[in-house]
Motif scaffolding. Structure first.
Motif, PDB file in Angstrom:
ATOM      1  N   GLU A 266      -4.695   4.066 -10.869  1.00 38.95           N
ATOM      2  CA  GLU A 266      -5.349   2.768 -10.802  1.00 38.95           C
ATOM      3  C   GLU A 266      -6.376   2.833  -9.686  1.00 38.95           C
ATOM      4  OE1 GLU A 266      -5.865  -1.463 -11.456  1.00 38.95           O
ATOM      5  OE2 GLU A 266      -5.323   0.259 -12.622  1.00 38.95           O
ATOM      6  N   HIS A 267      -7.342   1.971  -9.727  1.00 35.50           N
ATOM      7  CA  HIS A 267      -8.344   1.915  -8.666  1.00 35.50           C
ATOM      8  C   HIS A 267      -7.655   1.656  -7.331  1.00 35.50           C
ATOM      9  CE1 HIS A 267     -11.843   0.687  -6.362  1.00 35.50           C
ATOM     10  NE2 HIS A 267     -12.558   1.288  -7.284  1.00 35.50           N
ATOM     11  N   PRO A 268      -7.990   2.413  -6.276  1.00 35.07           N
ATOM     12  CA  PRO A 268      -7.308   2.288  -4.984  1.00 35.07           C
ATOM     13  C   PRO A 268      -7.308   0.876  -4.393  1.00 35.07           C
ATOM     14  CG  PRO A 268      -8.837   4.137  -4.949  1.00 35.07           C
ATOM     15  CD  PRO A 268      -9.025   3.421  -6.256  1.00 35.07           C
ATOM     16  N   GLU A 269      -8.330   0.097  -4.677  1.00 28.54           N
ATOM     17  CA  GLU A 269      -8.388  -1.257  -4.119  1.00 28.54           C
ATOM     18  C   GLU A 269      -7.305  -2.165  -4.684  1.00 28.54           C
ATOM     19  OE1 GLU A 269     -12.294  -2.780  -4.683  1.00 28.54           O
ATOM     20  OE2 GLU A 269     -13.207  -1.379  -3.279  1.00 28.54           O
ATOM     21  N   ASN A 270      -6.757  -1.812  -5.832  1.00 23.47           N
ATOM     22  CA  ASN A 270      -5.716  -2.631  -6.444  1.00 23.47           C
ATOM     23  C   ASN A 270      -4.339  -2.349  -5.853  1.00 23.47           C
ATOM     24  OD1 ASN A 270      -7.580  -3.850  -8.079  1.00 23.47           O
ATOM     25  ND2 ASN A 270      -7.252  -2.431  -9.767  1.00 23.47           N
ATOM     26  N   GLY A 271      -4.223  -1.302  -5.071  1.00 23.42           N
ATOM     27  CA  GLY A 271      -2.943  -0.977  -4.456  1.00 23.42           C
ATOM     28  C   GLY A 271      -1.951  -0.399  -5.449  1.00 23.42           C
ATOM     29  N   SER A 272      -0.712  -0.265  -5.006  1.00 25.01           N
ATOM     30  CA  SER A 272       0.316   0.311  -5.865  1.00 25.01           C
ATOM     31  C   SER A 272       1.541  -0.592  -5.980  1.00 25.01           C
ATOM     32  CB  SER A 272       0.729   1.684  -5.321  1.00 25.01           C
ATOM     33  OG  SER A 272       1.245   1.544  -4.010  1.00 25.01           O
ATOM     34  N   ASP A 273       1.404  -1.832  -5.585  1.00 22.30           N
ATOM     35  CA  ASP A 273       2.535  -2.762  -5.660  1.00 22.30           C
ATOM     36  C   ASP A 273       3.035  -2.945  -7.091  1.00 22.30           C
ATOM     37  OD1 ASP A 273       2.260  -3.094  -2.949  1.00 22.30           O
ATOM     38  OD2 ASP A 273       1.204  -5.009  -3.109  1.00 22.30           O
ATOM     39  N   TRP A 274       2.169  -2.812  -8.042  1.00 25.48           N
ATOM     40  CA  TRP A 274       2.521  -3.040  -9.442  1.00 25.48           C
ATOM     41  C   TRP A 274       3.450  -1.961  -9.993  1.00 25.48           C
ATOM     42  CZ3 TRP A 274       1.117   0.815 -12.792  1.00 25.48           C
ATOM     43  CH2 TRP A 274       0.159   1.715 -12.338  1.00 25.48           C
ATOM     44  N   VAL A 275       3.485  -0.785  -9.371  1.00 26.01           N
ATOM     45  CA  VAL A 275       4.269   0.334  -9.913  1.00 26.01           C
ATOM     46  C   VAL A 275       5.764   0.017  -9.894  1.00 26.01           C
ATOM     47  CG1 VAL A 275       4.869   2.765  -9.622  1.00 26.01           C
ATOM     48  CG2 VAL A 275       2.507   2.017  -9.286  1.00 26.01           C
ATOM     49  N   ALA A 276       6.265  -0.494  -8.763  1.00 26.35           N
ATOM     50  CA  ALA A 276       7.698  -0.802  -8.663  1.00 26.35           C
ATOM     51  C   ALA A 276       8.109  -1.844  -9.704  1.00 26.35           C
ATOM     52  CB  ALA A 276       8.034  -1.279  -7.256  1.00 26.35           C
TER      53      ALA A 276
END
Length: 72
Positions: free
Chosen positions: A36-46
């Protein structure tokens, strides 16, 4: 089945990655990587993993294996 994955603020990425997991894309193409684009972060993965695991427990026949398992 994937309608539960779409009902979130990150719906499009959940729907896309969720579909790829359920359809076995990563099993058929083990070197394929998604990001995902880095600005969107990775919170959605969990949240996606949690929802995929819940769905796998409810409808195990849809999944070829546990969605969060990694075989090196």
């Amino acid at each position: 089945m994937l309608s539960k994955l779409v009902a979130s603020p990150t719906g499009p990425i959940h729907a896309t990655i969720g579909s790829m997991v359920v359809d076995g894309v990563f099993d058929r193409h083990p070197t394929l990587r998604a990001r995902e684009h880095p600005e969107n972060g990775s919170d959605w993965v969990a949240l996606l993993v949690k929802r995929l695991l819940k769905q796998a427990n409810q409808t195990p026949w849809v999944f070829s294996r546990e969605p969060a398992r990694h075989d090196p």
